[in-house]
Design a protein around this motif. Structure first.
Motif, PDB file in Angstrom:
ATOM      1  N   SER A 116       0.819  -1.211   0.000  1.00 23.33           N
ATOM      2  CA  SER A 116       0.000   0.000   0.000  1.00 23.33           C
ATOM      3  C   SER A 116       0.852   1.260   0.000  1.00 23.33           C
ATOM      4  CB  SER A 116      -0.923   0.019   1.221  1.00 23.33           C
ATOM      5  OG  SER A 116      -1.616   1.246   1.289  1.00 23.33           O
ATOM      6  N   MET A 117       0.485   2.176  -0.853  1.00 22.42           N
ATOM      7  CA  MET A 117       1.181   3.458  -0.941  1.00 22.42           C
ATOM      8  C   MET A 117       0.939   4.310   0.315  1.00 22.42           C
ATOM      9  SD  MET A 117       2.817   3.294  -3.792  1.00 22.42           S
ATOM     10  CE  MET A 117       3.284   4.966  -4.148  1.00 22.42           C
ATOM     11  N   LEU A 118      -0.062   3.973   1.105  1.00 24.93           N
ATOM     12  CA  LEU A 118      -0.338   4.717   2.336  1.00 24.93           C
ATOM     13  C   LEU A 118       0.689   4.433   3.426  1.00 24.93           C
ATOM     14  CD1 LEU A 118      -4.216   4.276   2.534  1.00 24.93           C
ATOM     15  CD2 LEU A 118      -2.929   6.285   1.749  1.00 24.93           C
ATOM     16  N   MET A 130       4.009  -5.162  13.092  1.00 21.50           N
ATOM     17  CA  MET A 130       4.248  -6.327  12.239  1.00 21.50           C
ATOM     18  C   MET A 130       4.991  -5.845  10.992  1.00 21.50           C
ATOM     19  SD  MET A 130       3.961  -9.540  11.665  1.00 21.50           S
ATOM     20  CE  MET A 130       2.655 -10.359  12.544  1.00 21.50           C
ATOM     21  N   PRO A 131       6.152  -6.404  10.717  1.00 21.31           N
ATOM     22  CA  PRO A 131       6.884  -5.957   9.522  1.00 21.31           C
ATOM     23  C   PRO A 131       6.112  -6.313   8.253  1.00 21.31           C
ATOM     24  CG  PRO A 131       7.983  -7.823  10.553  1.00 21.31           C
ATOM     25  CD  PRO A 131       6.841  -7.451  11.447  1.00 21.31           C
ATOM     26  N   ASN A 132       6.296  -5.477   7.256  1.00 19.99           N
ATOM     27  CA  ASN A 132       5.675  -5.749   5.964  1.00 19.99           C
ATOM     28  C   ASN A 132       6.416  -6.863   5.253  1.00 19.99           C
ATOM     29  OD1 ASN A 132       3.677  -3.805   6.176  1.00 19.99           O
ATOM     30  ND2 ASN A 132       4.915  -2.214   5.212  1.00 19.99           N
ATOM     31  N   LEU A 133       5.726  -7.518   4.356  1.00 20.76           N
ATOM     32  CA  LEU A 133       6.371  -8.490   3.480  1.00 20.76           C
ATOM     33  C   LEU A 133       7.299  -7.735   2.538  1.00 20.76           C
ATOM     34  CD1 LEU A 133       3.260 -10.710   2.634  1.00 20.76           C
ATOM     35  CD2 LEU A 133       5.166 -11.291   4.153  1.00 20.76           C
ATOM     36  N   PRO A 134       8.372  -8.356   2.085  1.00 22.14           N
ATOM     37  CA  PRO A 134       9.330  -7.651   1.216  1.00 22.14           C
ATOM     38  C   PRO A 134       8.808  -7.517  -0.217  1.00 22.14           C
ATOM     39  CG  PRO A 134      10.057  -9.900   1.574  1.00 22.14           C
ATOM     40  CD  PRO A 134       8.826  -9.701   2.428  1.00 22.14           C
ATOM     41  N   LEU A 135       7.794  -6.668  -0.363  1.00 24.96           N
ATOM     42  CA  LEU A 135       7.182  -6.418  -1.666  1.00 24.96           C
ATOM     43  C   LEU A 135       7.269  -4.927  -1.965  1.00 24.96           C
ATOM     44  CD1 LEU A 135       3.948  -8.556  -1.085  1.00 24.96           C
ATOM     45  CD2 LEU A 135       5.972  -9.234  -2.383  1.00 24.96           C
ATOM     46  N   GLY A 136       7.379  -4.585  -3.231  1.00 22.47           N
ATOM     47  CA  GLY A 136       7.491  -3.180  -3.618  1.00 22.47           C
ATOM     48  C   GLY A 136       6.168  -2.444  -3.535  1.00 22.47           C
ATOM     49  N   LEU A 137       6.238  -1.184  -3.124  1.00 22.80           N
ATOM     50  CA  LEU A 137       5.047  -0.346  -3.055  1.00 22.80           C
ATOM     51  C   LEU A 137       4.650   0.096  -4.460  1.00 22.80           C
ATOM     52  CD1 LEU A 137       6.070   2.094  -0.146  1.00 22.80           C
ATOM     53  CD2 LEU A 137       4.820  -0.041   0.036  1.00 22.80           C
ATOM     54  N   SER A 138       3.366  -0.016  -4.761  1.00 19.09           N
ATOM     55  CA  SER A 138       2.861   0.513  -6.032  1.00 19.09           C
ATOM     56  C   SER A 138       1.346   0.455  -6.037  1.00 19.09           C
ATOM     57  CB  SER A 138       3.418  -0.260  -7.234  1.00 19.09           C
ATOM     58  OG  SER A 138       2.764  -1.495  -7.402  1.00 19.09           O
ATOM     59  N   ASP A 139       0.768   1.382  -6.792  1.00 24.98           N
ATOM     60  CA  ASP A 139      -0.691   1.391  -6.936  1.00 24.98           C
ATOM     61  C   ASP A 139      -1.178   0.132  -7.643  1.00 24.98           C
ATOM     62  OD1 ASP A 139      -1.207   3.823  -5.645  1.00 24.98           O
ATOM     63  OD2 ASP A 139      -0.810   4.971  -7.481  1.00 24.98           O
ATOM     64  N   ALA A 140      -0.408  -0.339  -8.636  1.00 27.96           N
ATOM     65  CA  ALA A 140      -0.801  -1.535  -9.385  1.00 27.96           C
ATOM     66  C   ALA A 140      -0.796  -2.758  -8.480  1.00 27.96           C
ATOM     67  CB  ALA A 140       0.133  -1.750 -10.573  1.00 27.96           C
ATOM     68  N   ALA A 141       0.239  -2.884  -7.654  1.00 29.54           N
ATOM     69  CA  ALA A 141       0.305  -4.022  -6.727  1.00 29.54           C
ATOM     70  C   ALA A 141      -0.816  -3.940  -5.704  1.00 29.54           C
ATOM     71  CB  ALA A 141       1.664  -4.059  -6.030  1.00 29.54           C
ATOM     72  N   GLU A 142      -1.103  -2.743  -5.241  1.00 31.46           N
ATOM     73  CA  GLU A 142      -2.192  -2.574  -4.268  1.00 31.46           C
ATOM     74  C   GLU A 142      -3.532  -2.972  -4.890  1.00 31.46           C
ATOM     75  OE1 GLU A 142      -3.985   0.735  -1.153  1.00 31.46           O
ATOM     76  OE2 GLU A 142      -2.235   1.252  -2.372  1.00 31.46           O
ATOM     77  N   SER A 143      -3.756  -2.588  -6.140  1.00 32.41           N
ATOM     78  CA  SER A 143      -4.994  -2.973  -6.838  1.00 32.41           C
ATOM     79  C   SER A 143      -5.078  -4.489  -7.000  1.00 32.41           C
ATOM     80  CB  SER A 143      -5.074  -2.303  -8.209  1.00 32.41           C
ATOM     81  OG  SER A 143      -5.207  -0.918  -8.063  1.00 32.41           O
ATOM     82  N   PHE A 144      -3.957  -5.107  -7.365  1.00 31.56           N
ATOM     83  CA  PHE A 144      -3.937  -6.559  -7.525  1.00 31.56           C
ATOM     84  C   PHE A 144      -4.272  -7.260  -6.214  1.00 31.56           C
ATOM     85  CE2 PHE A 144      -1.688 -10.554  -6.900  1.00 31.56           C
ATOM     86  CZ  PHE A 144      -2.221 -11.310  -7.921  1.00 31.56           C
TER      87      PHE A 144
END
Length: 190
Positions: A116-118, A130-144
């Motif tokens: 999430s970009m937020l 809780m740590p985030n998963l090692p995934l890149g931030l992006s609007d496209a990923a958030e939508s998916f």
């Protein structure tokens, strides 16, 4: 004779029963909470419910992992003889699907908040970050991940409904012990 914590050849033990019902209540509650929280007009209330939803999602993930580990170490009771060949083949597939959805749903939610970009931190029950998963931030990923989480939620609740109907069928129509063995623990000295 006292009830056993482990499974017997005919009934589940306390551990499997408690984990089953705790997961069931949280899973169904999460669906209801998720349904409500995205429809609220109050952003503050929605934010608080989203944090609660994330907290129970992490709890659910932990309980499901524990349940799977317990299941791998404790064989499930045999199905009653009255259960037909088709059900004997499909029951393990249905249980596998339930476990898969119960893992995939909180993991997809965790992925969603991680991309999430937020960048709002997840604090399960306000105890720790809780740590985030090692995934890149992006609007496209958030939508998916939003879509994946949504579809998994509805498919998961459909599976739970099917599981419930099957259990009630066994109890009221077939009148066998499939449901009662998940309610009353084993007291076999095995």
């Amino acid at each position: 004779m006292s009830a056993s914590i482990t499974n017997s050849t005919t009934r589940y033990g306390w551990a499997a029963i408690v984990l089953h019902w705790a997961i069931a209540i949280i899973f169904i509650g999460q669906f209801a909470l998720g349904f409500v929280m995205v429809r609220l007009t109050s952003q503050r209330t929605a934010f608080e419910l989203i944090q609660l939803h994330k907290s129970f999602g992490f709890l659910l993930l932990g309980l499901v992992i524990l349940r799977i580990a317990w299941r791998l170490g404790n064989a499930a009771p045999a199905l009653p003889r009255s259960v037909g060949a088709l059900e004997r083949r499909t029951a393990p597939i249905a249980h596998f699907a339930l476990y898969a959805f119960q893992l995939a749903l909180p993991l997809s939610g965790w992925a969603l908040v991680s991309v999430s970009m937020l960048e709002i931190p997840s604090m399960p029950f306000n105890l720790f970050v809780m740590p985030n998963l090692p995934l890149g931030l992006s609007d496209a990923a958030e939508s998916f991940w939003t879509a994946a989480h949504w579809y998994l939620a509805y498919a998961g609740i459909g599976l739970v409904a099917l599981h419930l109907v099957a259990a009630l069928r066994h109890h009221f129509w077939l009148k066998d012990a499939v449901l009662t063995r998940m309610i009353t623990p084993s007291s076999d000295p095995e």
